[in-house]
Scaffold this motif. Structure first.
Motif, PDB file in Angstrom:
ATOM      1  N   LYS A   1       0.857  -1.184   0.000  1.00  0.00           N
ATOM      2  CA  LYS A   1       0.000   0.000   0.000  1.00  0.00           C
ATOM      3  C   LYS A   1       0.888   1.226   0.000  1.00  0.00           C
ATOM      4  O   LYS A   1       1.646   1.463   0.936  1.00  0.00           O
ATOM      5  N   ILE A   2       0.803   1.954  -1.084  1.00  0.00           N
ATOM      6  CA  ILE A   2       1.652   3.127  -1.217  1.00  0.00           C
ATOM      7  C   ILE A   2       0.861   4.350  -0.753  1.00  0.00           C
ATOM      8  O   ILE A   2      -0.253   4.588  -1.207  1.00  0.00           O
ATOM      9  N   VAL A   3       1.429   5.062   0.161  1.00  0.00           N
ATOM     10  CA  VAL A   3       0.775   6.285   0.625  1.00  0.00           C
ATOM     11  C   VAL A   3       1.270   7.447  -0.228  1.00  0.00           C
ATOM     12  O   VAL A   3       2.445   7.522  -0.569  1.00  0.00           O
ATOM     13  N   LEU A   4       0.345   8.299  -0.572  1.00  0.00           N
ATOM     14  CA  LEU A   4       0.667   9.390  -1.495  1.00  0.00           C
ATOM     15  C   LEU A   4       1.797  10.255  -0.966  1.00  0.00           C
ATOM     16  O   LEU A   4       2.632  10.743  -1.714  1.00  0.00           O
ATOM     17  N   SER A   5       1.828  10.414   0.348  1.00  0.00           N
ATOM     18  CA  SER A   5       2.823  11.315   0.918  1.00  0.00           C
ATOM     19  C   SER A   5       4.242  10.781   0.718  1.00  0.00           C
ATOM     20  O   SER A   5       5.200  11.528   0.867  1.00  0.00           O
ATOM     21  N   SER A   6       4.369   9.533   0.399  1.00  0.00           N
ATOM     22  CA  SER A   6       5.712   9.005   0.179  1.00  0.00           C
ATOM     23  C   SER A   6       6.073   8.988  -1.306  1.00  0.00           C
ATOM     24  O   SER A   6       6.996   8.314  -1.709  1.00  0.00           O
ATOM     25  N   THR A   7       5.309   9.700  -2.106  1.00  0.00           N
ATOM     26  CA  THR A   7       5.595   9.735  -3.537  1.00  0.00           C
ATOM     27  C   THR A   7       5.745  11.180  -4.010  1.00  0.00           C
ATOM     28  O   THR A   7       5.417  12.126  -3.287  1.00  0.00           O
ATOM     29  N   TYR A   8       6.204  11.308  -5.234  1.00  0.00           N
ATOM     30  CA  TYR A   8       6.360  12.642  -5.810  1.00  0.00           C
ATOM     31  C   TYR A   8       5.036  13.234  -6.265  1.00  0.00           C
ATOM     32  O   TYR A   8       4.985  14.363  -6.723  1.00  0.00           O
TER      33      TYR A   8
ATOM     34  N   HIS B   1       6.135  17.179  -1.952  1.00  0.00           N
ATOM     35  CA  HIS B   1       7.437  16.861  -2.545  1.00  0.00           C
ATOM     36  C   HIS B   1       7.473  17.409  -3.952  1.00  0.00           C
ATOM     37  O   HIS B   1       6.812  16.904  -4.851  1.00  0.00           O
ATOM     38  N   HIS B   2       8.254  18.406  -4.093  1.00  0.00           N
ATOM     39  CA  HIS B   2       8.239  19.039  -5.403  1.00  0.00           C
ATOM     40  C   HIS B   2       9.210  18.351  -6.350  1.00  0.00           C
ATOM     41  O   HIS B   2      10.327  18.019  -5.994  1.00  0.00           O
ATOM     42  N   LEU B   3       8.733  18.148  -7.525  1.00  0.00           N
ATOM     43  CA  LEU B   3       9.598  17.644  -8.575  1.00  0.00           C
ATOM     44  C   LEU B   3       9.111  18.284  -9.864  1.00  0.00           C
ATOM     45  O   LEU B   3       7.913  18.492 -10.039  1.00  0.00           O
ATOM     46  N   ASP B   4      10.068  18.596 -10.708  1.00  0.00           N
ATOM     47  CA  ASP B   4       9.711  19.215 -11.983  1.00  0.00           C
ATOM     48  C   ASP B   4       8.633  18.391 -12.680  1.00  0.00           C
ATOM     49  O   ASP B   4       8.774  17.191 -12.892  1.00  0.00           O
ATOM     50  N   ARG B   5       7.557  19.081 -13.020  1.00  0.00           N
ATOM     51  CA  ARG B   5       6.385  18.385 -13.530  1.00  0.00           C
ATOM     52  C   ARG B   5       6.645  17.663 -14.851  1.00  0.00           C
ATOM     53  O   ARG B   5       6.209  16.538 -15.065  1.00  0.00           O
ATOM     54  N   ASP B   6       7.382  18.326 -15.714  1.00  0.00           N
ATOM     55  CA  ASP B   6       7.688  17.705 -16.995  1.00  0.00           C
ATOM     56  C   ASP B   6       8.510  16.443 -16.812  1.00  0.00           C
ATOM     57  O   ASP B   6       8.271  15.418 -17.464  1.00  0.00           O
ATOM     58  N   PHE B   7       9.474  16.561 -15.893  1.00  0.00           N
ATOM     59  CA  PHE B   7      10.320  15.409 -15.635  1.00  0.00           C
ATOM     60  C   PHE B   7       9.492  14.251 -15.079  1.00  0.00           C
ATOM     61  O   PHE B   7       9.634  13.105 -15.514  1.00  0.00           O
ATOM     62  N   LEU B   8       8.619  14.579 -14.143  1.00  0.00           N
ATOM     63  CA  LEU B   8       7.779  13.534 -13.533  1.00  0.00           C
ATOM     64  C   LEU B   8       6.902  12.868 -14.599  1.00  0.00           C
ATOM     65  O   LEU B   8       6.795  11.640 -14.667  1.00  0.00           O
ATOM     66  N   SER B   9       6.301  13.708 -15.412  1.00  0.00           N
ATOM     67  CA  SER B   9       5.424  13.164 -16.452  1.00  0.00           C
ATOM     68  C   SER B   9       6.216  12.289 -17.420  1.00  0.00           C
ATOM     69  O   SER B   9       5.758  11.244 -17.875  1.00  0.00           O
ATOM     70  N   CYS B  10       7.445  12.730 -17.677  1.00  0.00           N
ATOM     71  CA  CYS B  10       8.333  11.972 -18.549  1.00  0.00           C
ATOM     72  C   CYS B  10       8.651  10.608 -17.944  1.00  0.00           C
ATOM     73  O   CYS B  10       8.593   9.572 -18.623  1.00  0.00           O
TER      74      CYS B  10
END
Lengths: 485, 941
Positions: free
Chosen positions: A215-222, A227-236
């Motif tokens: 069970k993955i909790v959202l708070s432990s993900t990007y 947790h900020h991560l470049d959106r384009d990079f994440l989508s990529c």
């Protein structure tokens, strides 16, 4: 059991077909003939060695047995992995059960699989049946792996990986056995078997010890706003991950960032796939293992050290995510990857056979940059933004997103099935029409859906893109490429 | 054994040598031996192989045995004939030669089953084999080894569903084995009695001629006696072991019930075993005659005990046994169905279900098994048709904290927000919908009802004071309605009331007509006793009913449908609906009881006589039925409950859940089509079961290509507007097809609680339209269309006139359905289209998910609440809805669809809330959810 250790030299007289047994054998103690149990003949002796792997262990013991010319199923060697006592009667029962029905097996390169439970001993056996060199030429062998019944659920979850691993090990083992006459005895080859299977067993033990969180909790993900991560990079990352069948290798300089990315991506994997994934952990070896879904590596040096042969060895392509350089690269497309993989399988064995240590990898740039051309994932990210980030709503929506991908993949399958009359007539390569008819908007989306479809229906991509060269691919064995250097 | 070993080991060796000779050794080349090279077989997605090779194209189930006379052989396959290109004999030899004996104990003991999966990648055959042994007194060592195998060309099926298949196989074998143990026990008991009897006879004979004979003769006698004694001890020992293992009382009870049923339906003695045979023709060699009788002379002379699992040993007349120490091996061995009796029937039925489930495409199975997690929690799942889950809004969502983000706003705001979202679509309660029919002024109703506090309920925020008020206000209307609504659920009292009403009524014209139909029905059953073919049909009906819980439920639902049909023809009010359905069901029961009486009291009455009597009784019994109904319907209820309980106690596995789903998909009867037609000889019976057997969405491709504007009708279904398909009697088939095809879009498709009627003779009344979403109606030829459909109905329902090819409905303008509409021409196969439909539905549902979570219960839906007038409030709300929809990329008509889907789920949640927590009677009515502001158009199609 002690008697079995000093195994007698058995010399097979090839011309007469007689087995000569050392003279001491005649003094076999008589008391063992008592009772209802069939007496064990001297030639039913087997060698034994132990494999010592620290940590959790799935396997109790493994044994190799083969069809003996005279005796039928016969135990040859046992690798003990921490069981105290081995009952030779029980072992021969397993061996005969594994080998029964295989009497008419031809010499093939196929490695068959068998699985059965032994309820009274509270174990189950998973056995691989293959042809390998024995004392008297190639004959049917079986490697029976005995596992505690209570580990059944875990085993079924990682079964796919387990089969892949052991097929590889056995292929190598077969080559080793083939070389016995040249420079070693069977016994030493059996002993060397540990080296072969050590990484695999260790990996499985690790998976058993630290299961990937289900069970993955959202708070432990990007995907969590915190947790900020470049959106384009994440989508990529996500779209590349999806178009490489959900397989990714994440490389970063810090353990927690790597793990967070792994968890983010794992939201797009099925629960079973998550069982065959691993997080990065300190003090644990994190060697790349083939045919795992998600794995990570911590690398601090500037130069990326990629386990290229292993990546090519896997059945599916992989996405390589470099967190420190924000770079997403991926293996060549599936149809190309398959040929690479097959070459790799072949080359490894040839290397073993002819004693070449250097692994052989194709020349040129293998991994290409992921092109940002798709709308599916960015659409998803937009929609996720609209949903509340707590209470598991976003996670639930991602599951729904996965379902919609699966349904679309099913559409492709059914469409091709209808168009080609269940694969009896070749598909005439109208990919644009296919895309239009199943309402797929962009090329990037099509790749994602197609990889999902291939997972649901293995062989689909091969069938779709079989131009002219693969026409013979249906006819059992296709010829392997010769070794190229 | 030794020979075989030699062969097995030498074969590869010889082949190797041959290969080596043929190979030209040209020195150092990087080549591997063939057997060392990794195989690079590319799997074919549909497991097709070049023609001419033996291979497997489809899955099948093989039951094989190791016959002591013939060796390994096939017993039966499902489906018949197995796979066309597959050598079953070879395969049987292979699986039956697997050694699975686990013990080396001596003497009689119970043998454990074993399961094994194995692969033969070369031929791409993968099999799951369950080995088990059955007991047979005449077999060597009392044991007959059998194996059931599931054989498939898809390796992943066995890997992925190992646990499921293993579980189900165990269940199948449990039936078989338990039935077999009972049979074995009976045969041993009888044999023991025979032996004792023989012993007594012999002693008697010895004593009587003791003096007159020589010593040698006496010696023979003594020897015989010793053999007999040994036989007795052996039999006793075996019997003891067997008796110890007979502990499954539930199964025993189940078999007993089956047998009871069978006795009733076939009073003739031999036909019992015949009915077993009919279920599946086992082997050609099998003879109907009683095998044990012909073998040792201890034929079961007593006709009443017959071939039964639960014989009364008091009536058993023992026979003398021929004494021989050895065994005879020239006897004919019993077939599987004789060995297991009722266990065979039950087991095979289960096996067929297993086959029907797993034979499907692996891709579909995989998607379905993924969907399994989305079935929970039940009330928040949105289904389309019967097997497609659009979305589950609450799977994996933490319900306790859900909506917490709204708490930042003040509580009234939250309340309002929730209320308004529920109001959003319907704007009315069910009660109001009745009135709107009456006074046609929907717009004023809207405000009126909202003002009185419509029964708006949300999760746990139920205000008890409010709702009864509403009920008070609308009492007159609701009473009748709620009777209908809940009668099916639990209120048994009301049923009795209904029955009483009808009993009190004299034989009026309406009642008469109704009764006549039921009598006709009964007559049919009675007549079927005479004719062989028809007997079979009855047999099947009974089987369907008692077979297992799920199926019996299905029959109940069909009979409900039947009942409705009758009712429509006769009266047009729904008062009698439930009565008729109960009656229909209980007719069978009544007859059952009567038959039981017959078998008990008049055992020796001739068959003909019995028939006549029964017929007479039926003819006279038109009034009698009513009083009896009460009793028997209690019985029916109890049986139903029992079967439900049993299912519960067995524990619903995930497999069961899905199987329940597909049970509708597949025809439950596996007989040939000819039999099917004989089963329902009359027209009246014909319509509903046939429609049932069709898969949901069957014919959709045809319908969508034939009718150009069908997307507007689909739109109506998706916004919850009832659709009436009208056709003249000659278009019956077409109308049914349309209804059947469009079923796939129904969001409220339930097995028992039907939301559609494929074909009815009379227009359902409007208040039933809250439940019925899709109705096929017959318009009499002479009645013009406009007079047949009242304007009130036209206002609230979409009407599809098949005859004139006209549709009166709101126009669809949107993305999703147009997409579907545009693609239809390119689709060749129906499955392609249904998959596309499902995929589009899942996509739409995803949007509904966003709408629900971020608008309905999320912050996006919160707006101002200080409007003075309801009108203002509602229009501001509407604005916010359309703004939000535009934001998530949903426009025009699609927005209405999504709103409706959300409302459906909310409704389900409310219903669930009341059914689990509050008392049933306070449940608000299901609103007749229609968009009244949508303007309808007449369209040609």
């Amino acid at each position: 059991m002690s008697a079995s250790k000093n195994i007698k030299k058995i010399i097979r007289n090839m011309s007469a077909g007689v087995i000569q047994i050392g003279s001491q054998e005649k003094e076999e103690p008589v008391h063992s003939f008592s009772g209802e149990i069939t007496p064990l003949s001297p030639s039913s002796k087997f060698t034994e060695s132990s494999i010592d792997i620290p940590g959790q262990n799935l396997i109790k013991y493994m044994m190799l047995s083969h069809w003996d010319n005279i005796l039928g199923p016969r135990v040859v060697h046992v690798w003990n992995m921490g069981t105290d006592s081995l009952d030779s009667g029980f072992l021969s029962r397993i061996s005969s059960q594994s080998l029964s029905g295989e009497i008419c097996r031809e010499v093939t390169s196929f490695i068959d699989h068998k699985m059965y439970e032994i309820p009274d001993a509270d174990v189950f056996v998973t056995a691989f049946i293959f042809t390998a060199m024995g004392i008297s030429g190639p004959c049917v062998h079986t490697l029976s792996i005995v596992i505690q019944k209570s580990d059944m659920t875990f085993f079924l979850n990682i079964q796919q990986l387990f089969l892949k691993c052991f097929e590889r090990i056995i292929r190598k083992f077969k080559v080793n056995l083939d070389q016995v006459s040249l420079d070693s005895t069977f016994e030493s080859t059996y002993k060397d078997f540990d080296d072969c299977c050590h990484p695999c067993i260790e990996n499985i033990g690790y998976l058993k010890k630290s299961v990937f969180p289900q069970k993955i909790v959202l708070s432990s993900t990007y995907l969590c706003p915190a947790h900020h991560l470049d959106r384009d990079f994440l989508s990529c990352c996500i779209s590349s991950h999806l178009s490489t069948f959900g397989r990714s290798l994440v490389i970063g300089d810090k353990e927690d960032t790597v793990n967070m990315m792994l968890k983010t991506l794992s939201l797009f994997n099925s629960p079973k796939e998550r069982y065959c994934s691993r997080l990065v952990q300190q003090n644990e070896p994190s060697q790349y293992h083939h045919d795992m879904w998600l794995q990570g590596q911590v690398q601090t040096s500037d130069h990326l050290d990629l386990p290229v042969p292993e990546i090519l060895y896997s059945g599916y392509p992989t996405t390589l995510i470099d967190l420190s350089q924000k770079m997403v690269r991926e293996s060549p497309p599936y149809s190309e990857h398959v040929t690479h993989a097959q070459d790799q399988w072949y080359n490894e064995l040839v290397g073993l056979q002819y004693g070449m240590v250097e692994p052989c990898i194709p020349q040129g740039e293998l991994f290409s940059q992921h092109e940002k051309s798709d709308t599916l994932v960015s659409g998803l990210l937009d929609e996720l933004d609209k949903l509340p980030s707590d209470c598991g709503v976003r996670e639930a929506y991602i599951q729904q997103f996965n379902r919609s991908i699966q349904y679309k993949a099913l559409c492709i399958i059914k469409y091709v099935e209808g168009e080609t009359n269940s694969g009896t007539i070749p598909f005439r390569g109208e990919y644009k029409k296919l895309q239009k008819d199943v309402c797929i908007l962009s090329e990037g989306d099509f790749r994602i859906y197609l990889s999902a479809a291939e997972k649901l229906k293995p062989g689909l991509i091969g069938f779709l893109y079989s131009k002219y060269s693969r026409e013979h691919s249906n006819s059992g064995l296709s010829t392997s490429k010769p070794y190229v250097r | 054994m030794m020979d075989l070993n030699m062969f097995g080991a030498d074969l590869p060796y010889n082949m190797y040598i041959q290969e080596e000779e043929s190979k030209v050794n040209d020195g150092w080349n990087f080549d591997l031996e063939d057997y060392l090279a990794p195989h690079s077989q590319v799997p074919h997605p549909w497991n097709r192989q070049p023609a001419g090779e033996t291979h497997l194209d489809v899955d099948f189930i093989l039951v094989a045995e190791f016959s002591e006379l013939e060796g390994p052989r096939e017993v039966l396959t499902i489906p018949k004939g197995g796979s066309s290109n597959f050598n079953i004999t070879d395969f049987s030899v292979r699986i039956m030669s697997l050694d699975h004996q686990t013990t080396t104990k001596q003497g009689f003991h119970l043998i454990e089953d074993s399961q094994v999966t194995f692969s033969e990648i070369k031929d791409s055959v993968f099999a799951f084999v369950h080995h088990f042994a059955l007991y047979d007194r005449h077999a060597r060592g009392y044991v007959r080894p059998f194996a059931i195998s599931y054989i498939t060309p898809d390796s992943r099926k066995l890997l992925q569903f190992y646990e499921e298949i293993s579980q189900q196989m165990k269940k199948v074998v449990r039936y078989l084995k338990y039935g077999n143990k009972l049979v074995f026990k009976n045969s041993l008991e009888m044999h023991l009695m025979d032996l004792h009897y023989t012993k007594a006879e012999m002693l008697l004979r010895m004593r009587s001629r003791k003096s007159s004979h020589q010593v040698s003769d006496e010696d023979v006698c003594y020897k015989n006696l010793r053999t007999l004694e040994a036989n007795i001890t052996e039999t006793q020992n075996v019997l003891h072991t067997i008796k110890l293992s007979l502990v499954d009382k539930k199964l025993e009870h189940r078999f007993a019930r089956l047998e009871e049923k069978a006795k009733i339906e076939t009073p003739r003695v031999k036909s019992d075993s015949w009915s077993l045979q009919e279920w599946e023709e086992i082997e050609a060699t099998y003879s109907v005659s009683n095998v044990s009788g012909s073998y040792d002379g201890s034929s079961l002379s007593d006709n009443t005990t017959g071939w039964t699992l639960f014989p009364d040993t008091r009536y058993y007349r023992p026979k003398t046994v021929k004494i021989s120490s050895g065994r005879q091996f020239d006897i004919h061995l019993q077939g599987l169905h004789e060995l297991c009796s009722w266990g065979h029937r039950e087991g095979m039925q289960k096996l067929r279900h297993l086959y029907q489930f797993f034979k499907r495409d692996m891709a579909v199975l995989q998607v379905e098994s993924n969907d399994k997690t989305f079935m929970d929690p039940g009330p928040s799942a949105l289904y389309f048709g019967e097997d497609c889950i659009g979305v589950n809004l609450l799977t994996g969502v933490d319900k306790k904290c859900m909506g917490c983000h709204c708490l930042q706003a003040d509580i009234p705001g939250l309340l309002f927000n929730k209320c308004s979202s529920i109001e959003s679509l319907s704007f009315k309660s069910a009660a109001s919908s009745f009135r709107s029919v009456n006074d046609d002024d929907a717009e004023s109703m809207k405000s009126a009802i909202s003002a009185t506090g419509s029964p708006v309920v949300n999760f746990g925020l139920y205000n008890e004071n409010d709702v009864p008020n509403t009920f008070e206000l609308e009492k007159d209307n609701i009473d009748l309605y709620s009777n209908n609504e809940f009668i099916r659920h639990l209120t048994f009292k009301i049923q009795q009331l209904d029955i009483d009403i009808s009993k009190d009524e004299p034989m009026g014209p309406i009642e008469n007509a109704e009764d006549r139909t039921t009598i006709d029905n009964v007559k049919k059953f009675v007549e079927s006793f005479g004719d062989g073919n028809k007997e079979r049909s009855l047999d099947d009906v009974e089987k369907l009913e008692e077979g297992n819980g799920a199926i019996s439920e299905m029959v109940v639902s069909t009979s409900t449908l039947l009942g409705e049909d009758f009712e429509e023809r006769s009266s047009g009010t729904s008062d009698h609906e439930d009565f008729t359905c109960e009656c229909d069901l209980s007719d069978v029961e009544t007859e059952g009881m009567r038959d039981r009486l017959h078998t008990l009291t008049a055992e020796n009455v001739g068959q003909l006589e019995y028939e006549k009597e029964a017929k007479n009784e039926k003819e006279a019994g038109s009034i009698k039925i009513a009083p009896e109904t009460e009793k028997t319907s209690v019985l029916a209820q109890s049986i139903k409950n029992e079967s439900m309980l049993e299912r519960d106690s067995e524990g619903m596995t995930s497999y069961d859940l899905i199987r329940l789903n597909i049970e509708n998909l597949i025809p439950v009867d596996f007989d040939s089509p000819e039999q099917e037609s004989t089963r329902f000889p009359s027209n009246a019976d014909n319509d509903s079961p046939d429609a049932d057997n069709l898969a949901c969405g069957f014919g959709i491709l045809h319908i969508m290509t034939k009718y150009a504007s069908i997307k507007h009708v689909i739109y109506s279904i998706l916004i919850g507007r009832s659709v009436i398909v009208v056709g003249t009697p000659d278009l019956e088939g077409e109308v049914k097809n349309i209804v059947n095809a469009l079923k796939i879009f129904l969001t409220s498709y339930h097995r028992n609680h039907r939301s559609f009627i494929p074909w009815t003779k009379c227009l359902p009344s409007l208040y039933k339209m809250t439940d019925l979403k899709l109705v096929g109606v017959c318009r009499p030829e002479r009645k013009p269309f406009d007079r047949f459909i009242p304007s009130a109905i036209k206002k609230l329902c979409t009407v599809f006139d098949v005859k004139r090819r006209e549709i009166f409905c709101p126009v669809y303008q949107g993305y999703y359905l147009s997409l579907l509409d545009n693609r239809v021409r390119n689709y060749k196969m129906e499955e392609m289209l249904t998959t596309l439909i499902k995929s589009i539905m899942v996509e739409i549902s995803s949007k509904a998910f966003i709408y629900f979570h971020s608008f309905c219960i999320g912050p996006a839906g919160v707006g101002r609440q200080d409007y003075k007038f309801l009108q203002q409030q509602s229009s501001s709300f509407q604005r916010r809805v359309s703004n939000f929809m535009a934001k998530i990329g949903v426009h025009d008509s699609d927005a209405h669809i999504i709103e409706f889907l959300c409302e459906t789920i909310k409704q389900q949640l409310i219903q669930d809330h009341f059914q689990t927590r509050a008392s049933v009677s306070h449940m608000p009515e299901r609103p007749l959810a229609t968009h009244n502001d949508l303007c309808c158009q007449m369209m040609k199609c």
